[in-house]
Design a protein around this motif. Structure first.
Motif, PDB file in Angstrom:
ATOM      1  N   PHE A 259       0.847  -1.189   0.000  1.00  0.00           N
ATOM      2  CA  PHE A 259       0.000   0.000   0.000  1.00  0.00           C
ATOM      3  C   PHE A 259       0.885   1.243   0.000  1.00  0.00           C
ATOM      4  O   PHE A 259       1.481   1.596   1.013  1.00  0.00           O
ATOM      5  CB  PHE A 259      -0.950  -0.027   1.198  1.00  0.00           C
ATOM      6  N   ARG A 260       0.963   1.863  -1.173  1.00  0.00           N
ATOM      7  CA  ARG A 260       1.804   3.038  -1.359  1.00  0.00           C
ATOM      8  C   ARG A 260       1.255   4.220  -0.566  1.00  0.00           C
ATOM      9  O   ARG A 260       0.053   4.388  -0.433  1.00  0.00           O
ATOM     10  CB  ARG A 260       1.871   3.401  -2.846  1.00  0.00           C
ATOM     11  N   GLY A 261       2.163   5.029  -0.065  1.00  0.00           N
ATOM     12  CA  GLY A 261       1.776   6.219   0.668  1.00  0.00           C
ATOM     13  C   GLY A 261       1.181   5.943   2.030  1.00  0.00           C
ATOM     14  O   GLY A 261       0.542   6.815   2.618  1.00  0.00           O
ATOM     15  N   CYS A 262       1.397   4.736   2.539  1.00  0.00           N
ATOM     16  CA  CYS A 262       0.823   4.347   3.838  1.00  0.00           C
ATOM     17  C   CYS A 262       1.929   4.001   4.826  1.00  0.00           C
ATOM     18  O   CYS A 262       3.006   3.545   4.444  1.00  0.00           O
ATOM     19  CB  CYS A 262      -0.109   3.147   3.674  1.00  0.00           C
ATOM     20  N   ALA A 263       1.618   4.216   6.095  1.00  0.00           N
ATOM     21  CA  ALA A 263       2.547   3.898   7.173  1.00  0.00           C
ATOM     22  C   ALA A 263       1.980   2.769   8.024  1.00  0.00           C
ATOM     23  O   ALA A 263       0.883   2.262   7.761  1.00  0.00           O
ATOM     24  CB  ALA A 263       2.805   5.142   8.022  1.00  0.00           C
ATOM     25  N   HIS A 264       2.735   2.399   9.047  1.00  0.00           N
ATOM     26  CA  HIS A 264       2.333   1.293   9.912  1.00  0.00           C
ATOM     27  C   HIS A 264       0.924   1.514  10.479  1.00  0.00           C
ATOM     28  O   HIS A 264       0.550   2.637  10.827  1.00  0.00           O
ATOM     29  CB  HIS A 264       3.332   1.140  11.055  1.00  0.00           C
ATOM     30  N   ALA A 265       0.157   0.424  10.530  1.00  0.00           N
ATOM     31  CA  ALA A 265      -1.201   0.438  11.099  1.00  0.00           C
ATOM     32  C   ALA A 265      -2.166   1.330  10.312  1.00  0.00           C
ATOM     33  O   ALA A 265      -3.151   1.808  10.861  1.00  0.00           O
ATOM     34  CB  ALA A 265      -1.174   0.849  12.569  1.00  0.00           C
ATOM     35  N   PHE A 266      -1.906   1.511   9.022  1.00  0.00           N
ATOM     36  CA  PHE A 266      -2.790   2.341   8.202  1.00  0.00           C
ATOM     37  C   PHE A 266      -4.208   1.790   8.128  1.00  0.00           C
ATOM     38  O   PHE A 266      -5.155   2.534   7.890  1.00  0.00           O
ATOM     39  CB  PHE A 266      -2.221   2.486   6.784  1.00  0.00           C
ATOM     40  N   THR A 267      -4.364   0.488   8.355  1.00  0.00           N
ATOM     41  CA  THR A 267      -5.706  -0.111   8.324  1.00  0.00           C
ATOM     42  C   THR A 267      -6.599   0.458   9.413  1.00  0.00           C
ATOM     43  O   THR A 267      -7.824   0.415   9.314  1.00  0.00           O
ATOM     44  CB  THR A 267      -5.629  -1.635   8.502  1.00  0.00           C
ATOM     45  N   HIS A 268      -5.974   0.986  10.469  1.00  0.00           N
ATOM     46  CA  HIS A 268      -6.724   1.556  11.582  1.00  0.00           C
ATOM     47  C   HIS A 268      -6.583   3.077  11.681  1.00  0.00           C
ATOM     48  O   HIS A 268      -7.420   3.731  12.301  1.00  0.00           O
ATOM     49  CB  HIS A 268      -6.257   0.941  12.904  1.00  0.00           C
ATOM     50  N   LEU A 269      -5.530   3.615  11.066  1.00  0.00           N
ATOM     51  CA  LEU A 269      -5.236   5.037  11.227  1.00  0.00           C
ATOM     52  C   LEU A 269      -5.353   5.830   9.925  1.00  0.00           C
ATOM     53  O   LEU A 269      -5.250   7.045   9.946  1.00  0.00           O
ATOM     54  CB  LEU A 269      -3.826   5.207  11.803  1.00  0.00           C
ATOM     55  N   GLY A 270      -5.551   5.145   8.815  1.00  0.00           N
ATOM     56  CA  GLY A 270      -5.687   5.824   7.547  1.00  0.00           C
ATOM     57  C   GLY A 270      -4.357   5.958   6.813  1.00  0.00           C
ATOM     58  O   GLY A 270      -3.325   5.511   7.291  1.00  0.00           O
ATOM     59  N   PRO A 271      -4.433   6.511   5.591  1.00  0.00           N
ATOM     60  CA  PRO A 271      -5.544   7.214   4.958  1.00  0.00           C
ATOM     61  C   PRO A 271      -6.790   6.337   4.802  1.00  0.00           C
ATOM     62  O   PRO A 271      -6.673   5.138   4.522  1.00  0.00           O
ATOM     63  CB  PRO A 271      -4.990   7.629   3.587  1.00  0.00           C
ATOM     64  N   LYS A 272      -7.948   6.965   4.931  1.00  0.00           N
ATOM     65  CA  LYS A 272      -9.211   6.243   4.985  1.00  0.00           C
ATOM     66  C   LYS A 272      -9.464   5.402   3.733  1.00  0.00           C
ATOM     67  O   LYS A 272      -9.863   4.242   3.827  1.00  0.00           O
ATOM     68  CB  LYS A 272     -10.363   7.222   5.209  1.00  0.00           C
ATOM     69  N   GLU A 273      -9.222   5.982   2.554  1.00  0.00           N
ATOM     70  CA  GLU A 273      -9.488   5.247   1.316  1.00  0.00           C
ATOM     71  C   GLU A 273      -8.622   4.000   1.216  1.00  0.00           C
ATOM     72  O   GLU A 273      -9.088   2.950   0.784  1.00  0.00           O
ATOM     73  CB  GLU A 273      -9.256   6.149   0.104  1.00  0.00           C
ATOM     74  N   ARG A 274      -7.373   4.119   1.607  1.00  0.00           N
ATOM     75  CA  ARG A 274      -6.476   2.961   1.541  1.00  0.00           C
ATOM     76  C   ARG A 274      -6.843   1.927   2.604  1.00  0.00           C
ATOM     77  O   ARG A 274      -6.729   0.726   2.373  1.00  0.00           O
ATOM     78  CB  ARG A 274      -5.020   3.417   1.704  1.00  0.00           C
ATOM     79  N   ALA A 275      -7.271   2.398   3.771  1.00  0.00           N
ATOM     80  CA  ALA A 275      -7.730   1.472   4.806  1.00  0.00           C
ATOM     81  C   ALA A 275      -8.948   0.700   4.319  1.00  0.00           C
ATOM     82  O   ALA A 275      -9.041  -0.525   4.503  1.00  0.00           O
ATOM     83  CB  ALA A 275      -8.063   2.237   6.088  1.00  0.00           C
ATOM     84  N   GLU A 276      -9.880   1.400   3.681  1.00  0.00           N
ATOM     85  CA  GLU A 276     -11.072   0.736   3.145  1.00  0.00           C
ATOM     86  C   GLU A 276     -10.686  -0.284   2.083  1.00  0.00           C
ATOM     87  O   GLU A 276     -11.252  -1.385   2.027  1.00  0.00           O
ATOM     88  CB  GLU A 276     -12.033   1.777   2.571  1.00  0.00           C
TER      89      GLU A 276
END
Length: 295
Positions: A259-276
């Motif tokens: 997941f580009r442009g995402c950091a650790h725990a993005f599934t819970h902290l976002g970005p929202k679209e990438r978490a979804e």
């Protein structure tokens, strides 16, 4: 005593996702809380039953939440368990595993093993297909899920159909200071990481144990198929990518997603679209694996 006091202090700070989950909280047919007796002690679990399901017996996905092995609780994953139950049309079992330092390595893994045996032994009354068990987790929960599959293999037991590892922490041997950390705040994490390590793997040589650091394990092609979610800007990215290659080399069916442009725990902290996107991917994978015909 100092470690216990510090861990309890850290637990007072609520995880940000508790206030703003990435996915709206969905209604489910039923949420049932159960106390399971395990070799580690009484363990609370929550069952989530989906609204729409075409069969009487359902596959089950066992979830291990994140929290650096020392904090958070299963309720932080409540919105996601509801979503997975409905979208994947499965029962989701959310585990309140024991936290370090009170419950150091390998207690959480032993709890997970006992819960799998408990579920399979009561599959009929729980409305679960005993042959369709899957496991997964985020961050420290991903470590526990990966280790659980290795533990089952070590015991010669049947593997889950799937292991879902989201931003998993898989290497206790490499100091956090030597891991690539682009985030300026998390780059200050080494001292905290050392404290976490001392809580979870306090014993000599434990950090390198294959169940503590799955990336160090000699893996077998019999391990469960894997879906591994990797954040581009995560200190744990190299170990996750290494584990992907190890599993593939052993002949394990692996799907990886970066997941580009995402950091650790993005599934819970976002970005929202990438978490979804991530939760949609996980739900789709669980459903596809559960519905696939047996070999």
């Amino acid at each position: 005593m100092f470690r216990v006091m510090m861990a309890k202090l850290l637990r007072l700070f609520s995880h940000p996702s508790n206030k703003t989950p990435m996915i709206p909280r969905q209604d489910v047919q039923m949420k049932k809380d159960v106390l399971v007796e395990t070799s580690v002690g009484p363990t609370y679990v929550s069952f989530y039953y989906p609204f729409a399901a075409n069969q009487k017996k359902l596959p089950v996905y066992i979830n291990f939440h994140g929290g650096a092995f020392i904090m958070n609780d299963k309720e932080m994953d409540d919105p996601y368990c509801r979503y997975l139950a409905n979208q994947a049309e499965c029962v989701v079992l959310n585990v309140e595993y024991g936290k370090a330092p009170e419950y150091p390595f390998p207690k959480a893994i032993e709890q997970g093993y006992d819960i799998i045996q408990w579920v399979k032994g009561r599959a009929e009354e729980l409305g679960i297909e005993a042959e369709k068990v899957m496991v997964g987790g985020q961050s420290s929960g991903g470590n526990i899920a990966a280790a659980l599959c290795l533990y089952l293999e070590e015991k010669g037991d049947e593997q889950p159909l799937l292991q879902v590892l989201s931003c998993p922490m898989l290497d206790f041997v490499t100091p956090h200071a030597e891991k690539p950390e682009p985030d300026k705040w998390r780059s200050l994490f080494p001292k905290a990481a050392h404290f976490i390590h001392m809580c979870y793997v306090p014993g000599k040589g434990q950090a390198g144990h294959l169940l503590a650091s799955p990336v160090r394990a000699e893996v077998s092609g019999r391990l469960a198929s894997a879906l591994i979610l990797i954040a581009e800007s995560d200190a744990f990215r190299p170990e996750a990518e290494c584990y992907v290659e190890k599993l593939k080399a052993a002949g394990v069916n692996v799907q990886e997603a970066i997941f580009r442009g995402c950091a650790h725990a993005f599934t819970h902290l976002g970005p929202k679209e990438r978490a979804e996107d991530a939760w949609r991917l996980i739900a789709g994978k669980i459903k596809a694996v559960a519905e696939a015909p047996p070999y």
